[in-house]
Design an enzyme around this catalytic site. Structure first.
Site, mmCIF file in Angstrom:
data_model
loop_
_atom_site.group_PDB
_atom_site.id
_atom_site.type_symbol
_atom_site.label_atom_id
_atom_site.label_comp_id
_atom_site.label_asym_id
_atom_site.label_seq_id
_atom_site.Cartn_x
_atom_site.Cartn_y
_atom_site.Cartn_z
ATOM 1 N N HIS A 155 -2.625 7.927 6.326
ATOM 2 C CA HIS A 155 -2.896 6.614 5.740
ATOM 3 C C HIS A 155 -4.277 6.146 6.223
ATOM 4 C CE1 HIS A 155 -1.956 3.078 3.549
ATOM 5 N NE2 HIS A 155 -1.989 2.290 4.601
ATOM 6 N N GLU A 192 -0.944 5.856 14.006
ATOM 7 C CA GLU A 192 -0.823 7.095 13.239
ATOM 8 C C GLU A 192 -1.369 8.299 14.017
ATOM 9 O OE1 GLU A 192 -2.690 6.894 9.394
ATOM 10 O OE2 GLU A 192 -1.148 8.171 8.487
ATOM 11 N N PHE A 227 2.092 -3.330 3.905
ATOM 12 C CA PHE A 227 2.505 -4.607 4.481
ATOM 13 C C PHE A 227 4.014 -4.757 4.348
ATOM 14 C CE2 PHE A 227 -1.280 -7.781 4.343
ATOM 15 C CZ PHE A 227 -1.945 -6.994 5.256
ATOM 16 N N CYS A 243 0.796 -1.232 0.000
ATOM 17 C CA CYS A 243 0.000 0.000 0.000
ATOM 18 C C CYS A 243 0.826 1.279 0.000
ATOM 19 C CB CYS A 243 -0.981 -0.040 1.166
ATOM 20 S SG CYS A 243 -1.993 -1.530 1.073
ATOM 21 N N LYS A 292 -9.915 7.808 3.344
ATOM 22 C CA LYS A 292 -10.337 6.456 2.960
ATOM 23 C C LYS A 292 -11.863 6.315 3.040
ATOM 24 C CE LYS A 292 -6.129 4.314 2.721
ATOM 25 N NZ LYS A 292 -5.140 5.377 2.747
ATOM 26 N N HIS A 296 -9.981 1.989 0.718
ATOM 27 C CA HIS A 296 -8.523 1.845 0.693
ATOM 28 C C HIS A 296 -8.145 1.284 -0.676
ATOM 29 C CE1 HIS A 296 -4.460 1.239 1.482
ATOM 30 N NE2 HIS A 296 -4.487 0.456 2.549
#
Lengths: 401, 263
Positions: free
Chosen positions: A293, A304, A385, A165, A322, A327
């Site tokens: 994010h 975050e 990831f 991502c 998002k 996402h």
């Protein structure tokens, strides 16, 4: 920490997501605080979740000379390339610099794996791919970039970045380095990821998918909503376009912690942030907006939010978008870079759509609803990831005298 | 464009026939070389990770570990570039078969191991490295395109980098479209300046054209059966000591590599 970088002009950009195709659709959706998420009507077997699906992808026909590239991901890429006059801007750059002086650097998490899934769903009786699926180029992770190189007639360095991502954020860093070294005169960067069973059932298996619309930074958030998107940007030297918005910094790091959960103290995210600020030559207090994010996963958002609280004053506004788009995985970096550029251009801080009841750990920086204020410096966070982190810094161009 | 100059401080290599770079040298000298164990050892991984990790990860970690050990740089400080034309095809095959049959039976571990940057993730965790890491591909040109990215990272930061390029083989039906039937991986530690471990200096130039260096058998056959084996012209030069070669950088361009020995 790195030395400040030479800023780069973003002379054209575009994004297409479930909000619609092109920048106007993104801006309208942001202004209207409109979520584009819908109940899952995509996966090959039922899965109870919400998705960010782009309308019209299946109906998009590739030109005759490109039909061998047909698959959902490349159709979405083509749809994205047709927006906002982007292909014309690339053609102008090609005429100015030459096709071999423009790099093509695209990010994707799963490229056209959806086509490989389809091939496996309808194998021949002998166990091989059906004739119409015997197209090697679409069964490789480089499918998107190879297709786009052909579609845009670009002949310079060409590379797919696939770091989950963070993919289409990291392409900005690669482009900046190649420009710095004089390997190229311009770069097309961006990314495309499209809905497919691999990600829907994969994230579901990890128990990271919400059964409802995703709720980033909400106290009761319970997972992501997967979306699809395409976005592109053209980077050139600032002298070419002093008034264009700029890439002023990038930071990249590794968590070195776990394959699918973030470092609990946000170590990697903070390293990427400080690197981006150092390259931008600005300190945190000068940042007007951060596009987070903010996936709506329990852990990402906790880490975050803590990062925002400890690094930024309340005057820095922060939100996840998002809730608008879902996402979009490997395309999240470019879509959210485009949202940041819209924020700079239109003085709009998008609100953190989807959260009804804010997580009490979120500090005063969080913009829960849309706000209007000038944005001169803005950041975008993208984490993937494997603990792969990227942070991009953008700024307004030279203001007309 | 003037050539970009970098130094090779470490080399790693693994294939079903060759355990390391020394074995390639021996093979090129005409010696009979004993093949390595069936699975790459990947000794840098903690044993529990080694048991769980897919073969694509073992291969990448094995060659990365060899190159870093030879270079005597600290793994913890190296920026890394991991390339693979096809990622883990065994996992792709598993995922696509499972999704076709019973999608809700998909294994979460195999899904998170399916990301293209799985080797980079395992590497950073095993070495405690927080430096930037990217994972890339460019089909048949994956090695050349990743080398250009590695050189560009190294020169921009003026710091050494680790470049890994590896692919594992697959069976049917996937290998019909990937053409990748046997494993091959290599790794280089590249540095901006000559140091005590430097073995060769490379002058790298991106140029128009498509003249890929010829290879002797059995190496030519390996390249035909694995995109990552397109590193072999450079690995062969490194084994022989000096000379020039070309590798594909993308559909239209090659990297011309001129090498001088330092040792």
């Amino acid at each position: 920490m790195p030395l400040p970088m030479t800023p780069l002009a973003i002379t054209a950009y575009t994004a297409s997501s479930a909000l619609g195709c092109g920048l106007a659709a993104q801006l309208d959706g942001l202004r209207a605080a409109h979520s584009s998420l819908r109940p899952n009507d995509f996966s090959s077997a039922p899965l109870d979740c919400w998705i960010g699906r782009v309308d019209g992808v299946e109906a998009c026909t590739l030109p005759t000379n490109l039909t061998a590239w047909t698959c959902r991901n490349n159709q979405l890429a083509w749809l994205g390339l047709q927006q906002d006059g982007f292909t014309d801007r690339v053609a102008t750059a090609r005429a100015r610099y030459g096709a071999d002086r423009i790099a093509l650097l695209l990010g994707t998490s799963t490229a056209s794996i959806g086509a490989t899934e389809e091939a496996y769903r309808r194998l021949d009786p002998d166990g091989g791919f059906a004739d119409d699926m015997l197209r090697p180029a679409i069964h490789a992770p480089h499918s998107l970039t190879a297709f786009a190189a052909t579609a845009l007639a670009l002949e310079g360095p060409s590379l797919t970045v696939s770091t989950a991502c963070s993919s289409s954020a990291k392409v900005f860093a690669s482009a900046a380095r190649m420009l710095q070294l004089g390997l190229i005169d311009a770069a097309v960067v961006g990314g495309v990821d499209s809905l497919c069973d691999s990600v829907l059932f994969g994230f579901n298996a990890l128990e990271l998918v919400s059964a409802d619309r995703c709720r980033p930074f909400d106290a009761a958030r319970d997972g992501i909503s997967i979306g699809e998107a395409a976005g592109f940007a053209l980077l050139e030297r600032v002298e070419q376009a002093p008034r264009a918005p700029r890439l002023i910094g990038y930071g990249e790091s590794s968590d070195a912690h776990h394959m699918s959960t973030p470092h609990p103290d946000g170590l990697g995210a903070e390293l990427a942030l400080h690197e981006a600020l150092a390259r931008a030559g600005v300190d945190a207090s000068r940042v007007d907006y951060i596009n987070l994010h903010g996936t709506a996963s329990q852990k990402n958002d906790a880490v975050e939010a803590a990062l925002v609280n400890r690094c930024f004053p309340a005057s820095t506004r922060a939100s996840s978008t998002k809730g608008f788009t879902g996402h979009t995985l490997g395309a999240a970096g470019i879509v959210e870079a485009a949202i940041v550029l819209l924020a700079i251009e239109h003085g709009l801080i998008p609100g953190n759509l989807g959260s009804e009841c804010a997580d009490p750990d979120c500090g005063p920086s969080f913009a829960w609803r849309n706000e209007r204020q000038p944005v001169s410096v803005a950041l975008s966070n993208s984490f993937g990831f494997g603990g792969n982190n990227a942070c991009l810094a953008f700024a307004r161009g030279e203001v007309a005298a | 464009m003037s050539p970009l100059q970098v130094h090779v401080d470490g080399i790693g290599l693994w294939s079903p026939q060759l355990a390391d770079f020394a074995a390639l040298r021996a093979l090129l000298d005409g010696a009979t070389v004993a093949p390595p164990a069936a699975r790459p050892a990947a000794a840098l991984l903690p044993s529990n990770e080694r048991r769980r990790a897919p073969e694509s990860v073992l291969l990448a970690i094995e060659v990365a570990g060899q190159a870093v050990a030879m270079s005597r740089h600290q793994a913890v400080s190296l920026v890394s570039i991991f390339a693979s034309a096809h990622g883990d095809q065994t996992i792709t095959d598993y995922m696509c078969s499972t999704l076709a049959r019973q999608p809700d039976a998909l294994s979460p571990t195999r899904f998170h191991n399916s990301v293209h940057n799985a080797p980079a993730g395992y590497w950073s965790i095993a070495t405690g490295c927080h430096a930037a890491s990217t994972s890339v591909c460019a089909q048949q040109a994956s090695f050349g395109a990743a080398l250009l990215e590695a050189v560009s990272q190294l020169l921009a930061a003026q710091a050494p980098v680790l470049l890994v390029c590896s692919d594992t083989g697959a069976g049917p039906p996937l290998c019909e479209v990937t053409g990748c039937s046997q494993s091959f991986g290599s790794a280089l530690v590249l540095a901006p300046h000559a140091g005590p471990s430097s073995r060769a200096r490379l002058n790298v130039q991106l140029r128009r054209g498509h003249t890929i260096s010829e290879l002797p058998e059995p190496l030519a056959g390996w390249r035909a059966g694995n995109a990552s084996a397109s590193a072999l012209p450079l690995l062969t030069l490194l084994a022989r000591g000096s000379g020039s070669c070309t590798v594909a950088a993308n559909g239209r361009n090659d990297l011309q590599i001129d090498m001088e020995s330092i040792a």
